[in-house]
Each structure stands twice: as C-alpha cells, then as structure tokens.
Design an enzyme around this catalytic site. Sequence first.
Site, mmCIF file in Angstrom:
data_model
loop_
_atom_site.group_PDB
_atom_site.id
_atom_site.type_symbol
_atom_site.label_atom_id
_atom_site.label_comp_id
_atom_site.label_asym_id
_atom_site.label_seq_id
_atom_site.Cartn_x
_atom_site.Cartn_y
_atom_site.Cartn_z
ATOM 1 N N SER A 33 -8.449 0.033 -0.007
ATOM 2 C CA SER A 33 -8.681 -0.817 1.137
ATOM 3 C C SER A 33 -9.491 -2.120 0.547
ATOM 4 C CB SER A 33 -9.957 -0.184 1.865
ATOM 5 O OG SER A 33 -10.465 0.972 1.483
ATOM 6 N N HIS A 65 -5.546 0.471 5.785
ATOM 7 C CA HIS A 65 -5.019 1.509 4.894
ATOM 8 C C HIS A 65 -3.347 1.348 5.528
ATOM 9 C CE1 HIS A 65 -8.785 3.890 3.533
ATOM 10 N NE2 HIS A 65 -8.616 2.599 3.285
ATOM 11 N N HIS A 87 -6.687 9.622 1.283
ATOM 12 C CA HIS A 87 -8.309 10.267 0.707
ATOM 13 C C HIS A 87 -8.039 11.580 0.948
ATOM 14 C CE1 HIS A 87 -8.292 5.863 1.365
ATOM 15 N NE2 HIS A 87 -9.083 5.846 0.467
ATOM 16 N N TYR A 89 -10.684 13.059 2.017
ATOM 17 C CA TYR A 89 -11.666 13.200 3.174
ATOM 18 C C TYR A 89 -10.867 13.419 4.587
ATOM 19 C CZ TYR A 89 -11.241 8.010 3.823
ATOM 20 O OH TYR A 89 -10.926 6.983 4.041
ATOM 21 N N GLU A 90 -9.314 12.899 4.224
ATOM 22 C CA GLU A 90 -8.624 13.144 5.523
ATOM 23 C C GLU A 90 -8.286 14.337 5.797
ATOM 24 O OE1 GLU A 90 -5.476 10.036 5.390
ATOM 25 O OE2 GLU A 90 -6.914 8.783 4.261
ATOM 26 N N ALA A 127 -11.610 -0.216 -3.204
ATOM 27 C CA ALA A 127 -13.059 -0.604 -2.788
ATOM 28 C C ALA A 127 -14.266 0.156 -3.222
ATOM 29 C CB ALA A 127 -12.897 -0.977 -1.536
ATOM 30 N N MET A 215 -14.388 6.732 -2.936
ATOM 31 C CA MET A 215 -14.029 7.943 -2.538
ATOM 32 C C MET A 215 -12.380 8.269 -2.852
ATOM 33 S SD MET A 215 -15.384 7.671 1.354
ATOM 34 C CE MET A 215 -17.106 6.858 1.619
ATOM 35 N N SER A 216 -12.145 7.568 -3.905
ATOM 36 C CA SER A 216 -10.645 7.685 -4.414
ATOM 37 C C SER A 216 -10.396 7.625 -5.965
ATOM 38 C CB SER A 216 -9.967 6.437 -3.601
ATOM 39 O OG SER A 216 -10.084 5.409 -4.425
ATOM 40 N N ASN A 239 -19.500 -3.944 -1.507
ATOM 41 C CA ASN A 239 -20.879 -3.899 -1.137
ATOM 42 C C ASN A 239 -21.840 -3.254 -1.924
ATOM 43 O OD1 ASN A 239 -19.294 -1.268 -0.100
ATOM 44 N ND2 ASN A 239 -21.228 -0.695 -0.486
ATOM 45 N N HIS A 251 -17.233 -0.500 7.299
ATOM 46 C CA HIS A 251 -15.900 -0.579 6.774
ATOM 47 C C HIS A 251 -15.371 -1.958 6.912
ATOM 48 C CE1 HIS A 251 -12.002 0.702 5.507
ATOM 49 N NE2 HIS A 251 -11.497 0.478 6.625
HETATM 50 CL CL1 6GU Z 1 -21.300 2.550 -1.042
HETATM 51 N N1 6GU Z 1 -19.754 4.445 -1.239
HETATM 52 C C1 6GU Z 1 -18.558 5.056 -1.096
HETATM 53 N N2 6GU Z 1 -18.746 6.340 -1.529
HETATM 54 N N3 6GU Z 1 -17.466 4.404 -0.989
HETATM 55 C C2 6GU Z 1 -17.446 3.059 -0.802
HETATM 56 C C3 6GU Z 1 -18.615 2.437 -0.847
HETATM 57 C C4 6GU Z 1 -20.012 3.226 -1.187
HETATM 58 N N4 6GU Z 1 -18.414 1.254 -0.836
HETATM 59 C C5 6GU Z 1 -16.980 1.080 -0.336
HETATM 60 N N5 6GU Z 1 -16.649 2.217 -0.880
#
Ligand code: 6GU
Length: 276
Positions: A33, A65, A87, A89-90, A127, A215-216, A239, A251
Amino acid sequence: MSDDAYARARAAAERLRARTSFDAFDVALVMGSGWVPAADALGEPVTELPVTELPGFAPPAVEGHAGRVRVVELGGRRALVFLGRTHLYEGARGPEGAVPANPADPVVHGVRTALAAGVRTVVLTNAAGGLRPEHQRVGDPVLISDHLNLTGANPLTGPSFLDLTEAYSERLRALARNADPTLSEGVYAALRGPTYETPAEIRMLRTMGADVVGMSTALEAIAARQGGAEVLAVSLVTNIAAGLAEGTLDHEEVLAAGRASAARMGALLGTVLSKV
Ligand code: 6GU
C-alpha cells in the site's frame, strides 16, 4: 507447506508465460500500500492482468491493494510487478474457497509464482509505522536490514531449518544505498494485524530492536529465501506509530504518504533494478 501450494504456483507461472511473450522473468517486485504510484515510475507495462486470472490468487480485500500483476522491461531485466499483496490478516481462502493448508500460503503465492517463473531477485515494499521519530520522518524510505517475524505464521512447515542469517541481501542493500546515499536502514517487525499496535505494544517493539512495524514482508522474504532468491525490502514510513506522535492512524494517511513519495521511490527502484 502443502505440495498443492507449490503446484498452484507452478500453474500460475505457466499461465503468466502463456499470457505474456516471456518464458522467464528475472526480478519480482511486490508493491505494498502506498507503493502502487511508484510502480508507474518504472515505465510502460508490456502487459498487465488481474492476479485473479492466475491460479491460486485471492481477490484483493483492501482499497489501495490493486491485485494486478504487471510485466515491465527495465534495462534488459524482465520484471513481474505485483500491484498489491495478500496479507495474513485477510485469512484468505484458497481456490474454491478451501482453507489453505498453511495460513501463509496465500500470502506468499505471488513470490512462489515468481520463483516458479525463474525470478532470482525479489524486491518487497511496504507501508510501515515509524518507531524512531527522532531519525525517521513520514515519507522516508527505510531499507530493511533484518526482521522480527511476530506474525505467528511461517511459509515453511516441518523440519525445514532454513538459514536466515542474511535474509535481506547485503549486496542489494549496497546497491540501494549507492542509488540513494541518504537511505536509512532498520529492523522490520512484522505483526499479523489487522489492528495497528497499542502504545504499549509499540514500546515493546522498540525495546525488541524494531525500527519500523507493519503487517507484511517477513513471510514473503522467507519464501523467497527458501527458493534461493536474493531479497531487497524497503519500507515507506507512512506514519509514526501509536503513542510516539500526536493523533491517531488511518489507512488514508498511509495511501497519501505513498502518493507524495511516488517519484522518489520509483527512481530508487528503477536504479536498483537496472543493476541487479
Ligand atoms: Cl503503525 N503498524 C502496522 N502494524 N502497520 C502499519 C503501520 C503501523 N503503519 C503503516 N502500516
């Protein structure tokens, strides 16, 4: 690890060969992303198709995505560019809605397909949340030097004691640093999601030595190493993680950071790819 998953990856590679004029590929890129705009900076696609036209791919679950695979020629290298990824989590279902033998199988299907199509270099982008706001700003790329796989999953099953001393190639990292000497490096903590972390979890991750969190990537890197490919991975800090800066996370912020950094990221990837 189910044999079926590898058979589906070989079938997907076969379909790619049939759908393009190439019988083998050199490099694969997985654009996370925020990275899809950077893919456009890699040049005109030779072909592009939805991944769902290839065996074994789950339909995309998240906005941003895109779920497409693009073929690009870059300095004589044939690249497979995955726009979007699956991902953990999906909880993605396999073909005919079947529960995968290993929950990591749908996550690494793109990488396994690329390996089956001859790829020896895998570039993973994502990301990520920044854990070192004193050194990282939103929009900064961070070269991943190592990971903490905290997903609870692994693409390998059984006694496959794969060495991960150099999960992320020193050689490719040096190429990337040459292309952009301002690049910082750090350890990527991979969590299952889909929630962002609590401030307490972020403090834990910093104590554990993580520099970015997402998460990837970790499972895909493991699958690529299992197949003997070299891996380069780059996070885009979209972020600052929870509790380390004012405000909350969403997001849309992640996607906007990608749009803002697309040109810089595209140039970086283009330079590295022309040298691998
Ligand atoms: Cl702060 N955490 C996670 N797990 N994934 C992210 C994120 C944070 N920022 C973008 N992707």
